[in-house]
Structures are given as structure tokens and as C-alpha cells.
Design a protein around this motif. Sequence first.
Motif, PDB file in Angstrom:
ATOM      1  N   THR A  10       0.933  -1.111  -0.046  1.00 45.18           N
ATOM      2  CA  THR A  10      -0.077   0.020  -0.016  1.00 45.18           C
ATOM      3  C   THR A  10       0.835   1.336   0.301  1.00 45.18           C
ATOM      4  OG1 THR A  10      -1.610  -1.137   1.024  1.00 45.18           O
ATOM      5  CG2 THR A  10      -1.708   1.175   1.425  1.00 45.18           C
TER       6      THR A  10
ATOM      7  N   TYR B 223       2.479   6.408  -1.644  1.00 47.74           N
ATOM      8  CA  TYR B 223       1.100   5.962  -0.874  1.00 47.74           C
ATOM      9  C   TYR B 223       0.214   5.611  -2.113  1.00 47.74           C
ATOM     10  CZ  TYR B 223      -2.844   5.583   1.918  1.00 47.74           C
ATOM     11  OH  TYR B 223      -4.250   4.981   2.377  1.00 47.74           O
ATOM     12  N   LYS B 224      -0.092   4.280  -2.238  1.00 46.28           N
ATOM     13  CA  LYS B 224      -0.948   3.903  -3.548  1.00 46.28           C
ATOM     14  C   LYS B 224      -0.477   4.697  -4.767  1.00 46.28           C
ATOM     15  CE  LYS B 224      -5.077   3.036  -0.470  1.00 46.28           C
ATOM     16  NZ  LYS B 224      -6.496   3.461  -0.260  1.00 46.28           N
TER      17      LYS B 224
END
Length: 307
Positions: free
Chosen positions: A224, A272-273
Motif C-alpha cells: 500500500t 502511498y497508493k
Amino acid sequence: MQKIYLLVILCALFSPALLKAQQNETTTKEKKKTTPVDVVVIDEKQEKAIVGFPRAKVEVQEHNDTITKITLGHKRWEFIEEDDKTNVRMVHIPREKFKGHYSGVLLGFCNYSGKDFDTSIPADGDFMEINSGKSMAFTINFLQYDIGLQQRKKNLGLVTGLGWTVYNYRQDNQFNIQKNNAGITYGEPIPATNPVEKSKIVASYLNVPLLLEAQIPSDKNRCTAFISAGVYGGFKIGSHTKVVYTDGDTDKSRDDININPFQYGAMVQVGYKIIKLYATYNFSTLYEKDKGPELYPYSIGITLANF
């Protein structure tokens, strides 16, 4: 069961159009040819069929709530029959090995500072006043090699590869950058009667990094967020200067102005993502030692795409 056989035949017929045929593998004793279909399994007792391709698989089972599974890469779609309705569920397939974040396309702002992170330009570098809002770095990291450091989890490893970066340092001042008779880089003043619209230094390097990357969450095989840090080194493959005047005239020169043929520094990436940021800082100077102002390049930007 006829439906299962029909599915297998169709997949076998159309698989060459969907996937490239694998190359022949040569061993020391013999050559073994492979077909586009890696696995074909038919179990008449359990009335199921499995057709496997490189990085893809189709499973059909009649006596099961989950009647069909289609796997592509790290994602699997399951078609489930419940109460005379068919629902679709997507499942993430755990990675088989560690894969870092390096290869891709990056875009950022580039700049340089004085010694010890001094934001002011050295006294001998007044001709290097930079337009930071228009100075850009464009990167294509086209090779990547990953080394996992864990046996059970796949969230920590080393990343290396090869990338190409073009730095555009924009000055917009009344100087023409060149070397004097002593071989030192300096700014030759341009008469105010011929005003400059824009000027820049362009340098491109091939870089090789060595990064340690940790991915989050650490208790799952799905990334993630991540953070990586390490060092890089590179060598110059080209450079030039360009001056554009307000009257439309252009001076472009590929003469040597003592741009450092090698660079080395530190690199940090966080993500992040889909959001991925990076920063680099050179421990080497923009110009060769004692042949120009003491300036240390750095860049900050985003990763547009990973591949």
C-alpha cells in the motif's frame, strides 16, 4: 462437461492472439519447445478444467459455488453463483517475490545550492542565478533488478537498475556561459541592447542506483505504501547551452563548459497508493572541481508511472 471442453478449445485457439509465444528454452543436452498454453488440466470426475497461460489462468468447475476463476497477473476475478444469481468478486494474489519501485517515468524540479546546503549562489557564480520554477528534470528509468531480503515476507529488498535523466537548468539572465583562457567556466556579459528572453544549461546522465526499500503493510504480501533510500552514480552522455533572444535569434553551443562528467548522490522515494514522490541530492558538484562555481544539484518531483 461439454462446456468445459469448449472453453479449453477456445482458449487454446485464441491464446496466441492474446499472449506472445514463449521463446524456445535451450538446455545443455536438448532443445525443448513450449506452446503458448502452459497448463491444460481436465478432471472429468470433478467436472473441472484449468487452462493456464503466462501470467494468466482460467478455471471452470461446475459443482462448486465458484464456477469460474480468471487470473491476470496479481488479480483474480471469481464468478460465484448464489441464490440463482451470479456475483463477481476480485481477489488480490500475493506476490511470489519482492518487487521494488524504480523503473518508470519521473518529472520534477531541479535546482542547485552552494556548499553545506547554502541556498545563496557563490560570489563567483552570479551568472548562475536560476529560474527555479522553470528548471525541470525528466527521467526514464528503463531497467530494474530486485533482490528480496526475506524468505517468508516480500516487503523488504534491494533495488538497482539503469536510468536516464535530462536536467534543464534555466537562468534567464544576460550572460553567455563559456570557458575563459584559463579553462574556467564564467559568464560572458551580453550587451543590454540584445536582451535575452531565456537561457539554459542542459545535461543528461545515465544513472545506476542502489536502494533499500521497505513496503507497508509488512504483514501482507500487498504493497500500500513504501519508502526507499540509497545512493546512485552516473556519467554524463551529453550537455549543451542555449540562449534565446527577444528578437528571435538563438545561440546553441555544445562546447565543453566543464560540466562534471560524473555525478553521485543520495536518493529517497516515498509512495502511498498511486502517489509517489522522489528527491535526489548530488554530493558531486555541477562543474568539475576548481573549474567553475561550487554548486550541488538536487531535484524534487513525482513518479508519473511505474512499469
